[in-house]
Design a protein around this motif. Structure first.
Motif, PDB file in Angstrom:
ATOM      1  N   ALA A  24       9.430   9.507  13.161  1.00  0.00           N
ATOM      2  CA  ALA A  24      10.341   8.469  13.639  1.00  0.00           C
ATOM      3  C   ALA A  24       9.661   7.113  13.701  1.00  0.00           C
ATOM      4  CB  ALA A  24      10.876   8.849  15.016  1.00  0.00           C
ATOM      5  N   GLY A  25       8.323   7.097  13.761  1.00  0.00           N
ATOM      6  CA  GLY A  25       7.614   5.832  13.822  1.00  0.00           C
ATOM      7  C   GLY A  25       7.304   5.218  12.475  1.00  0.00           C
ATOM      8  N   LEU A  26       7.736   5.847  11.392  1.00  0.00           N
ATOM      9  CA  LEU A  26       7.476   5.280  10.074  1.00  0.00           C
ATOM     10  C   LEU A  26       8.213   3.955   9.897  1.00  0.00           C
ATOM     11  CD1 LEU A  26       7.678   8.433   7.756  1.00  0.00           C
ATOM     12  CD2 LEU A  26       5.623   7.192   8.467  1.00  0.00           C
ATOM     13  N   THR A  27       7.520   2.983   9.357  1.00  0.00           N
ATOM     14  CA  THR A  27       8.134   1.692   9.076  1.00  0.00           C
ATOM     15  C   THR A  27       8.919   1.766   7.758  1.00  0.00           C
ATOM     16  OG1 THR A  27       6.161   0.920   7.893  1.00  0.00           O
ATOM     17  CG2 THR A  27       6.240   0.543  10.277  1.00  0.00           C
ATOM     18  N   THR A  28       9.537   0.659   7.411  1.00  0.00           N
ATOM     19  CA  THR A  28      10.264   0.600   6.135  1.00  0.00           C
ATOM     20  C   THR A  28       9.319   0.844   4.965  1.00  0.00           C
ATOM     21  OG1 THR A  28      11.833  -0.959   7.097  1.00  0.00           O
ATOM     22  CG2 THR A  28      11.747  -0.834   4.691  1.00  0.00           C
ATOM     23  N   ARG A  29       8.124   0.312   5.058  1.00  0.00           N
ATOM     24  CA  ARG A  29       7.131   0.533   4.006  1.00  0.00           C
ATOM     25  C   ARG A  29       6.750   2.008   3.935  1.00  0.00           C
ATOM     26  NH1 ARG A  29       1.689  -2.854   4.369  1.00  0.00           N
ATOM     27  NH2 ARG A  29       3.240  -4.522   4.057  1.00  0.00           N
ATOM     28  N   GLY A  30       6.522   2.623   5.090  1.00  0.00           N
ATOM     29  CA  GLY A  30       6.146   4.033   5.092  1.00  0.00           C
ATOM     30  C   GLY A  30       7.253   4.927   4.561  1.00  0.00           C
ATOM     31  N   ARG A  31       8.495   4.632   4.944  1.00  0.00           N
ATOM     32  CA  ARG A  31       9.617   5.428   4.439  1.00  0.00           C
ATOM     33  C   ARG A  31       9.778   5.237   2.927  1.00  0.00           C
ATOM     34  NH1 ARG A  31      12.886   7.207   8.694  1.00  0.00           N
ATOM     35  NH2 ARG A  31      12.314   6.295  10.704  1.00  0.00           N
ATOM     36  N   SER A  32       9.537   4.019   2.457  1.00  0.00           N
ATOM     37  CA  SER A  32       9.650   3.762   1.022  1.00  0.00           C
ATOM     38  C   SER A  32       8.590   4.535   0.247  1.00  0.00           C
ATOM     39  CB  SER A  32       9.522   2.265   0.742  1.00  0.00           C
ATOM     40  OG  SER A  32      10.544   1.539   1.416  1.00  0.00           O
ATOM     41  N   PHE A  33       7.358   4.528   0.770  1.00  0.00           N
ATOM     42  CA  PHE A  33       6.293   5.291   0.113  1.00  0.00           C
ATOM     43  C   PHE A  33       6.626   6.779   0.095  1.00  0.00           C
ATOM     44  CE2 PHE A  33       3.879   1.577  -0.201  1.00  0.00           C
ATOM     45  CZ  PHE A  33       2.670   1.832  -0.830  1.00  0.00           C
ATOM     46  N   LEU A  34       7.127   7.289   1.213  1.00  0.00           N
ATOM     47  CA  LEU A  34       7.454   8.713   1.293  1.00  0.00           C
ATOM     48  C   LEU A  34       8.573   9.075   0.323  1.00  0.00           C
ATOM     49  CD1 LEU A  34       7.001  11.447   2.653  1.00  0.00           C
ATOM     50  CD2 LEU A  34       8.645  10.749   4.422  1.00  0.00           C
ATOM     51  N   ALA A  35       9.594   8.247   0.254  1.00  0.00           N
ATOM     52  CA  ALA A  35      10.709   8.516  -0.657  1.00  0.00           C
ATOM     53  C   ALA A  35      10.258   8.429  -2.109  1.00  0.00           C
ATOM     54  CB  ALA A  35      11.846   7.528  -0.382  1.00  0.00           C
ATOM     55  N   ALA A  36       9.432   7.412  -2.420  1.00  0.00           N
ATOM     56  CA  ALA A  36       8.942   7.264  -3.794  1.00  0.00           C
ATOM     57  C   ALA A  36       8.057   8.449  -4.187  1.00  0.00           C
ATOM     58  CB  ALA A  36       8.181   5.949  -3.933  1.00  0.00           C
ATOM     59  N   ILE A  38       8.209  11.568  -2.986  1.00  0.00           N
ATOM     60  CA  ILE A  38       9.034  12.760  -3.192  1.00  0.00           C
ATOM     61  C   ILE A  38       9.779  12.680  -4.516  1.00  0.00           C
ATOM     62  CG2 ILE A  38      11.006  14.034  -2.280  1.00  0.00           C
ATOM     63  CD1 ILE A  38      10.114  13.263   0.520  1.00  0.00           C
ATOM     64  N   ALA A  39      10.318  11.468  -4.810  1.00  0.00           N
ATOM     65  CA  ALA A  39      11.034  11.304  -6.082  1.00  0.00           C
ATOM     66  C   ALA A  39      10.099  11.512  -7.273  1.00  0.00           C
ATOM     67  CB  ALA A  39      11.675   9.917  -6.136  1.00  0.00           C
ATOM     68  N   ALA A  40       8.881  10.980  -7.181  1.00  0.00           N
ATOM     69  CA  ALA A  40       7.931  11.142  -8.283  1.00  0.00           C
ATOM     70  C   ALA A  40       7.539  12.608  -8.441  1.00  0.00           C
ATOM     71  CB  ALA A  40       6.699  10.282  -8.026  1.00  0.00           C
ATOM     72  N   TYR A  45       7.875  17.538 -11.602  1.00  0.00           N
ATOM     73  CA  TYR A  45       8.171  18.960 -11.725  1.00  0.00           C
ATOM     74  C   TYR A  45       9.198  19.219 -12.821  1.00  0.00           C
ATOM     75  CZ  TYR A  45       9.844  23.622 -10.566  1.00  0.00           C
ATOM     76  OH  TYR A  45      10.225  24.945 -10.633  1.00  0.00           O
ATOM     77  N   VAL A  46      10.215  18.337 -12.915  1.00  0.00           N
ATOM     78  CA  VAL A  46      11.261  18.515 -13.929  1.00  0.00           C
ATOM     79  C   VAL A  46      10.718  18.233 -15.328  1.00  0.00           C
ATOM     80  CG1 VAL A  46      13.501  17.691 -14.750  1.00  0.00           C
ATOM     81  CG2 VAL A  46      13.099  18.044 -12.296  1.00  0.00           C
ATOM     82  N   LEU A  47       9.907  17.168 -15.439  1.00  0.00           N
ATOM     83  CA  LEU A  47       9.408  16.762 -16.751  1.00  0.00           C
ATOM     84  C   LEU A  47       8.104  17.447 -17.115  1.00  0.00           C
ATOM     85  CD1 LEU A  47      10.127  12.917 -16.489  1.00  0.00           C
ATOM     86  CD2 LEU A  47      11.532  14.689 -17.583  1.00  0.00           C
ATOM     87  N   GLY A  48       7.486  18.111 -16.163  1.00  0.00           N
ATOM     88  CA  GLY A  48       6.220  18.791 -16.449  1.00  0.00           C
ATOM     89  C   GLY A  48       5.065  17.856 -16.620  1.00  0.00           C
ATOM     90  N   GLN A  49       5.055  16.723 -15.874  1.00  0.00           N
ATOM     91  CA  GLN A  49       3.976  15.730 -15.963  1.00  0.00           C
ATOM     92  C   GLN A  49       3.049  15.899 -14.759  1.00  0.00           C
ATOM     93  OE1 GLN A  49       3.455  13.577 -18.466  1.00  0.00           O
ATOM     94  NE2 GLN A  49       5.262  14.369 -19.556  1.00  0.00           N
ATOM     95  N   SER A  50       1.890  16.447 -14.986  1.00  0.00           N
ATOM     96  CA  SER A  50       0.950  16.684 -13.884  1.00  0.00           C
ATOM     97  C   SER A  50       0.390  15.376 -13.316  1.00  0.00           C
ATOM     98  CB  SER A  50      -0.192  17.575 -14.358  1.00  0.00           C
ATOM     99  OG  SER A  50      -0.874  16.998 -15.462  1.00  0.00           O
ATOM    100  N   VAL A  55       0.356  11.357  -8.625  1.00  0.00           N
ATOM    101  CA  VAL A  55       0.749  10.042  -8.064  1.00  0.00           C
ATOM    102  C   VAL A  55       1.796  10.220  -6.975  1.00  0.00           C
ATOM    103  CG1 VAL A  55       1.830   7.835  -8.594  1.00  0.00           C
ATOM    104  CG2 VAL A  55       0.157   8.813 -10.172  1.00  0.00           C
ATOM    105  N   GLY A  56       2.747  11.107  -7.236  1.00  0.00           N
ATOM    106  CA  GLY A  56       3.783  11.332  -6.225  1.00  0.00           C
ATOM    107  C   GLY A  56       3.225  11.917  -4.948  1.00  0.00           C
ATOM    108  N   LEU A  57       2.299  12.881  -5.070  1.00  0.00           N
ATOM    109  CA  LEU A  57       1.691  13.442  -3.876  1.00  0.00           C
ATOM    110  C   LEU A  57       0.906  12.407  -3.094  1.00  0.00           C
ATOM    111  CD1 LEU A  57       0.451  16.916  -5.222  1.00  0.00           C
ATOM    112  CD2 LEU A  57       2.449  16.426  -3.782  1.00  0.00           C
ATOM    113  N   LEU A  58       0.212  11.508  -3.805  1.00  0.00           N
ATOM    114  CA  LEU A  58      -0.534  10.447  -3.116  1.00  0.00           C
ATOM    115  C   LEU A  58       0.402   9.527  -2.335  1.00  0.00           C
ATOM    116  CD1 LEU A  58      -3.147   8.896  -2.554  1.00  0.00           C
ATOM    117  CD2 LEU A  58      -2.785   7.670  -4.726  1.00  0.00           C
ATOM    118  N   LEU A  59       1.517   9.151  -2.999  1.00  0.00           N
ATOM    119  CA  LEU A  59       2.470   8.259  -2.323  1.00  0.00           C
ATOM    120  C   LEU A  59       3.113   8.941  -1.110  1.00  0.00           C
ATOM    121  CD1 LEU A  59       4.297   6.649  -5.392  1.00  0.00           C
ATOM    122  CD2 LEU A  59       2.537   5.634  -3.946  1.00  0.00           C
ATOM    123  N   ALA A  60       3.365  10.230  -1.204  1.00  0.00           N
ATOM    124  CA  ALA A  60       4.017  10.930  -0.091  1.00  0.00           C
ATOM    125  C   ALA A  60       3.057  11.245   1.040  1.00  0.00           C
ATOM    126  CB  ALA A  60       4.671  12.204  -0.607  1.00  0.00           C
TER     127      ALA A  60
END
Length: 457
Positions: A24-36, A38-40, A45-50, A55-60
């Motif tokens: 709940a304490g995540l800022t807008t920047r933190g939520r954006s990083f988390l969403a980006a 997860i999306a990455a 996973y869909v495209l099979g790009q390791s 990069v996605g795990l780092l952002l999340a």
């Protein structure tokens, strides 16, 4: 105000909510990083790009790690608040001093300090504190101001913690708060001699014989500095210790300030209303009479007095004037309209007599209440009444005259009973009306004296 233990207790309660509180304490920047992230990760996973998955795990993971580290950080911080002054007249400013001490052995990160204040006192103050070293302190201050009297809470103090990347912000609250008392405006009044109308209630202090005769003296124990010629040998032999005569004792002149608080007697609200003028006028008279050495009592239409007064209802001679004034100002700061319909309760309190000077602030008076007020004059040595027409205060000066025939009739009834009664126009000065009341009393005394001389001639 509070200590680091309070902040620790707040933190322990926060642990029960676990990850939910941290997220709940995540800022807008933190939520954006988390969403980006997860999306990455999903796209990888869909495209099979390791590589994209890493990069996605780092952002999340980055905002989650920041939230976890910040949440488990234990800052031992003590906060204090000081008001200067703690009691301020309406329309004046007070300064609030905040002090933050880092009582831990580790430096803090970036802190945002926020104090809760009522909207009446102004905007909520916020301060950004840079890194506080171990054992260090930071001091900040802000100003508050209110045109409305009352007692306002300040606090609790809040600290907002942030990680270096700005991914998460958590709030820690202290538990205690202080109160700022905004008292009515007080106008300085000139010294006049209203109390000269009654014997025994002169200006300042008087002395009266306690009892007459050698056998009727009231002895007391000898005190260092007493005149040895006042030693009462008969009492000394009786009690076995040195006793002196108490032939005279100080007697303070008395003054009762009556404030009409009936809701039906005043219309309108706000700092410029008739009721606020009456409260301010009562405060001005109370302070003025205490400064002149009077023993003062504050009485309302409900028959209640200020709590903590002397046994007889007045601020006793042993009580410091500053303490008595502060007690009455605190009462007037929060006084409000009563549900009463008459002045009979206040009259019952005054039935004992010996009231000294009576200064009253009345709202709208009908014929019945004017008669009750007229009878109060019999219980006092001198009486001054300021009568407010709340309807006239609500109108513009050009719309209607300040006094009506009904008001003049009420004033005439009070004057015939011995009151020095004045009508209070809108926006009048308490100082000027105080002078007018003195002139009116002198004129009435001169006319009465001239009439008496003519009768004797």
């Amino acid at each position: 105000m509070t200590s680091g233990a309070t902040g620790q207790a707040e933190a322990d309660r926060g642990e029960q909510s676990g990850l939910r509180t941290a997220l709940a304490g995540l800022t807008t920047r933190g939520r954006s990083f988390l969403a980006a992230g997860i999306a990455a990760a999903v796209c990888a996973y869909v495209l099979g790009q390791s590589d994209l998955l890493r990069v996605g795990l780092l952002l999340a993971v980055l905002p989650l790690v920041c939230a976890t580290v910040l949440y488990r950080t234990r800052y031992r911080v003590a906060g204090s608040r000081r008001l200067s002054p703690a009691r301020v007249p309406a329309g004046s400013e007070a300064r609030v001093h905040l002090r933050i001490d880092n009582v831990s052995r580790l430096p803090t990160g970036l802190l945002m300090l926020q104090d809760r204040v009522p909207y009446v006192l102004g905007p909520r103050p916020r301060f950004v504190l840079d890194r506080v070293e171990a054992g260090g302190r930071r001091e900040v201050s802000y100003r508050v101001r209110s045109d409305l009297r009352g007692r306002y809470p300040l606090g609790p103090l809040q600290l907002r913690l942030s990680d270096p990347f700005g991914m998460c912000e958590l709030t820690r609250s202290f538990s205690t708060y202080d109160s700022l008392t905004v008292i009515p405006r007080v106008e300085p009044l000139p010294p006049v001699r209203f109390s000269g109308e009654a014997k025994g209630y002169g200006d300042g202090r008087q002395r009266s014989l306690a009892l007459a005769g050698e056998d009727d003296v009231i002895p007391r124990g000898y005190r260092y500095g007493d005149d040895l010629r006042r030693v009462h040998w008969r009492s000394t032999a009786r009690y076995g210790e040195l006793m002196v005569r108490r032939e005279e004792q100080p007697q303070r002149a008395r003054c009762t300030v009556l404030l009409d608080t009936r809701g039906l007697a005043f219309r309108g609200a706000g700092p410029d209303s008739a009721f606020e003028w009456a409260v301010s006028g009562a405060a001005s008279v109370l302070v003025h009479m205490l400064e002149r050495g009077f023993s003062v009592r504050l009485l309302t239409d409900t028959g209640s007095s200020v709590p903590g007064e002397g046994a007889d209802g007045f601020a006793g001679a042993s009580q410091e004037s500053a303490d008595a004034a502060g007690l009455m100002m605190d009462t007037l700061a929060v006084i409000d309209h009563s549900d009463g319909t008459g002045l009979s309760r206040a009259y019952d309190v005054m039935r004992g007599g010996n009231e000294g000077l009576l200064v009253a602030f009345f709202g709208d008076l009908d014929e019945e209440q004017a008669a009750v007020a007229a009878r109060m004059r019999q219980r006092s040595g001198g009486a001054v009444a300021f009568v407010l027409d709340s309807g006239a205060w609500m109108r513009e000066p050009a719309d209607a005259p300040q006094t009506l025939d009904g008001d003049e009739e009420r004033l005439r009834l009070l004057r015939e009973a011995g009151w020095t009664a004045l009508s209070v126009p809108r926006g009048a000065s308490v100082n000027e009306l105080w002078r007018q009341a003195d002139r009116a009393r002198n004129d009435a005394a001169a006319i009465s004296g001239a009439g008496g001389e003519g009768g004797r001639a």
